[in-house]
Design a protein around this motif. Structure first.
Motif, PDB file in Angstrom:
ATOM      1  N   ALA A 112      11.630  -1.261  17.479  1.00 20.15           N
ATOM      2  CA  ALA A 112      13.044  -1.474  17.791  1.00 20.15           C
ATOM      3  C   ALA A 112      13.402  -2.958  17.710  1.00 20.15           C
ATOM      4  O   ALA A 112      14.463  -3.332  17.187  1.00 20.15           O
ATOM      5  CB  ALA A 112      13.362  -0.935  19.185  1.00 20.15           C
ATOM      6  N   ARG A 113      12.517  -3.825  18.183  1.00 24.23           N
ATOM      7  CA  ARG A 113      12.753  -5.271  18.105  1.00 24.23           C
ATOM      8  C   ARG A 113      12.696  -5.766  16.663  1.00 24.23           C
ATOM      9  O   ARG A 113      13.473  -6.636  16.258  1.00 24.23           O
ATOM     10  CB  ARG A 113      11.736  -6.026  18.953  1.00 24.23           C
ATOM     11  CG  ARG A 113      12.003  -6.009  20.443  1.00 24.23           C
ATOM     12  CD  ARG A 113      13.312  -6.674  20.771  1.00 24.23           C
ATOM     13  NE  ARG A 113      13.534  -6.698  22.227  1.00 24.23           N
ATOM     14  CZ  ARG A 113      14.714  -6.614  22.805  1.00 24.23           C
ATOM     15  NH1 ARG A 113      15.802  -6.483  22.070  1.00 24.23           N
ATOM     16  NH2 ARG A 113      14.822  -6.653  24.117  1.00 24.23           N
ATOM     17  N   LEU A 114      11.788  -5.211  15.877  1.00 24.92           N
ATOM     18  CA  LEU A 114      11.703  -5.593  14.462  1.00 24.92           C
ATOM     19  C   LEU A 114      12.983  -5.197  13.729  1.00 24.92           C
ATOM     20  O   LEU A 114      13.516  -5.974  12.925  1.00 24.92           O
ATOM     21  CB  LEU A 114      10.497  -4.911  13.804  1.00 24.92           C
ATOM     22  CG  LEU A 114       9.111  -5.379  14.235  1.00 24.92           C
ATOM     23  CD1 LEU A 114       8.039  -4.519  13.569  1.00 24.92           C
ATOM     24  CD2 LEU A 114       8.887  -6.844  13.887  1.00 24.92           C
ATOM     25  N   VAL A 154      11.354  -3.493   5.372  1.00 23.99           N
ATOM     26  CA  VAL A 154      10.057  -3.188   4.761  1.00 23.99           C
ATOM     27  C   VAL A 154       8.996  -4.165   5.250  1.00 23.99           C
ATOM     28  O   VAL A 154       7.865  -3.782   5.561  1.00 23.99           O
ATOM     29  CB  VAL A 154      10.155  -3.222   3.220  1.00 23.99           C
ATOM     30  CG1 VAL A 154       8.769  -3.155   2.585  1.00 23.99           C
ATOM     31  CG2 VAL A 154      11.008  -2.060   2.731  1.00 23.99           C
ATOM     32  N   ARG A 155       9.367  -5.451   5.307  1.00 22.52           N
ATOM     33  CA  ARG A 155       8.417  -6.446   5.818  1.00 22.52           C
ATOM     34  C   ARG A 155       8.086  -6.174   7.283  1.00 22.52           C
ATOM     35  O   ARG A 155       6.957  -6.362   7.728  1.00 22.52           O
ATOM     36  CB  ARG A 155       8.990  -7.852   5.647  1.00 22.52           C
ATOM     37  CG  ARG A 155       9.103  -8.286   4.185  1.00 22.52           C
ATOM     38  CD  ARG A 155       9.514  -9.744   4.045  1.00 22.52           C
ATOM     39  NE  ARG A 155       9.574 -10.136   2.642  1.00 22.52           N
ATOM     40  CZ  ARG A 155      10.679 -10.136   1.915  1.00 22.52           C
ATOM     41  NH1 ARG A 155      11.832  -9.760   2.465  1.00 22.52           N
ATOM     42  NH2 ARG A 155      10.649 -10.505   0.646  1.00 22.52           N
ATOM     43  N   GLY A 156       9.086  -5.726   8.032  1.00 26.84           N
ATOM     44  CA  GLY A 156       8.849  -5.371   9.428  1.00 26.84           C
ATOM     45  C   GLY A 156       7.930  -4.174   9.543  1.00 26.84           C
ATOM     46  O   GLY A 156       7.091  -4.105  10.450  1.00 26.84           O
ATOM     47  N   MET A 157       8.050  -3.224   8.607  1.00 23.26           N
ATOM     48  CA  MET A 157       7.167  -2.059   8.608  1.00 23.26           C
ATOM     49  C   MET A 157       5.721  -2.481   8.367  1.00 23.26           C
ATOM     50  O   MET A 157       4.794  -1.877   8.916  1.00 23.26           O
ATOM     51  CB  MET A 157       7.614  -1.064   7.540  1.00 23.26           C
ATOM     52  CG  MET A 157       6.872   0.254   7.569  1.00 23.26           C
ATOM     53  SD  MET A 157       7.447   1.435   6.328  1.00 23.26           S
ATOM     54  CE  MET A 157       9.084   1.802   6.966  1.00 23.26           C
ATOM     55  N   THR A 158       5.544  -3.521   7.545  1.00 18.81           N
ATOM     56  CA  THR A 158       4.195  -4.046   7.318  1.00 18.81           C
ATOM     57  C   THR A 158       3.582  -4.510   8.628  1.00 18.81           C
ATOM     58  O   THR A 158       2.428  -4.188   8.942  1.00 18.81           O
ATOM     59  CB  THR A 158       4.246  -5.243   6.339  1.00 18.81           C
ATOM     60  OG1 THR A 158       4.990  -4.890   5.188  1.00 18.81           O
ATOM     61  CG2 THR A 158       2.847  -5.674   5.940  1.00 18.81           C
ATOM     62  N   VAL A 213       0.632  -4.831  -0.763  1.00 21.51           N
ATOM     63  CA  VAL A 213       1.458  -3.740  -1.294  1.00 21.51           C
ATOM     64  C   VAL A 213       2.884  -3.813  -0.752  1.00 21.51           C
ATOM     65  O   VAL A 213       3.860  -3.725  -1.518  1.00 21.51           O
ATOM     66  CB  VAL A 213       0.825  -2.368  -0.950  1.00 21.51           C
ATOM     67  CG1 VAL A 213       1.799  -1.232  -1.264  1.00 21.51           C
ATOM     68  CG2 VAL A 213      -0.466  -2.176  -1.724  1.00 21.51           C
ATOM     69  N   PHE A 214       3.042  -3.998   0.538  1.00 22.55           N
ATOM     70  CA  PHE A 214       4.379  -4.029   1.129  1.00 22.55           C
ATOM     71  C   PHE A 214       5.146  -5.282   0.730  1.00 22.55           C
ATOM     72  O   PHE A 214       6.369  -5.249   0.597  1.00 22.55           O
ATOM     73  CB  PHE A 214       4.298  -3.910   2.654  1.00 22.55           C
ATOM     74  CG  PHE A 214       4.205  -2.491   3.144  1.00 22.55           C
ATOM     75  CD1 PHE A 214       5.329  -1.800   3.541  1.00 22.55           C
ATOM     76  CD2 PHE A 214       2.989  -1.837   3.199  1.00 22.55           C
ATOM     77  CE1 PHE A 214       5.261  -0.494   3.991  1.00 22.55           C
ATOM     78  CE2 PHE A 214       2.892  -0.529   3.635  1.00 22.55           C
ATOM     79  CZ  PHE A 214       4.032   0.152   4.036  1.00 22.55           C
TER      80      PHE A 214
END
Length: 227
Positions: A112-114, A154-158, A213-214
């Motif tokens: 949530a913070r990301l 996407v970077r946050g998902m990494t 990859v990300f």
């Protein structure tokens, strides 16, 4: 050194592959479900903030407290505290599937913070333009804010996935399975340093692959958005 690595990898290949599979299973599944909770929570925090498109001070304060409290509890403590809830949800408290429950609950506030950070990076002028065109708040969120923030998301998902890999390794201390479980059972309890070193090497390689990859995906999306 290379000969030792090859021999050790050959000797423990079956066990390591099983542990790697469990780690990937826990990390990927928990990331998916954590985003189901964390993404809308992060969006609500941004939307209801003082400068958001639908300011609601009390609601924003409550959501902020939920996120902060969730992030402040150490994962190992949270995992033990959630044992009764985990048993209720999946019927058991040990194993890779059981570990997903505390992983999701621990990761959701972090995600949530990301998401909040990613959405706050968006140029305010873009949102004002959407308002001027008569877009509703819901349309602004899913047609403007989210699409424009995809590279950052996407970077946050990494970060989230790598963090969950670390958490999943920690879950091995209480029977969560995966590479962390191997490191504890063989590297720590049985003093087999070769197994410990191999699990560390595999975790490092896994994290580096995910990062590369990300990053490539984020750059491609970013270029597509610009042109």
């Amino acid at each position: 050194m290379i000969n030792w690595f090859v021999n050790a990898l050959h000797e423990y290949s079956g066990m390591l592959l099983e542990g790697l599979g469990q780690t990937l299973y826990m990390s990927i599944v928990s990331t998916f479900f954590a985003y189901l909770l964390g993404l809308p929570l992060g969006i609500l925090v941004v939307v209801t903030s003082k400068n958001g498109i639908a300011p609601k001070r009390i609601l924003n304060m409550v959501l902020g407290w939920i996120v902060n409290i969730g992030r402040s509890i150490p994962f190992i403590i949270l995992m033990v505290a959630l044992i009764p809830f985990t048993k209720f949800v999946v019927g058991k408290s040990i194993g890779s599937t059981a570990a997903i429950v505390p992983l999701v609950i621990a990761a959701a506030p972090f995600i949530a913070r990301l998401v909040e950070t990613s959405l706050q990076e968006l140029d305010a002028g873009v949102i004002e333009a959407a308002k001027a065109m008569g877009a509703s708040n819901w349309q602004i969120v899913y047609k403007v804010m989210l699409p424009e923030s995809v590279p950052s998301l996407v970077r946050g998902m990494t970060i989230a996935l790598i963090t969950l890999i670390g958490y999943s390794a920690m879950a091995g201390t209480v029977g969560g399975g995966g590479l962390g479980d191997l490191a504890i059972r063989y590297g720590y309890n049985r003093y087999q340093d070769d197994v410990m070193i191999l699990t560390i090497i595999l975790l490092v390689i896994l994290v580096q692959l995910i990062q590369v990859v990300f990053n490539v995906i984020a750059k491609k999306i970013d270029k597509k958005n610009r042109y």
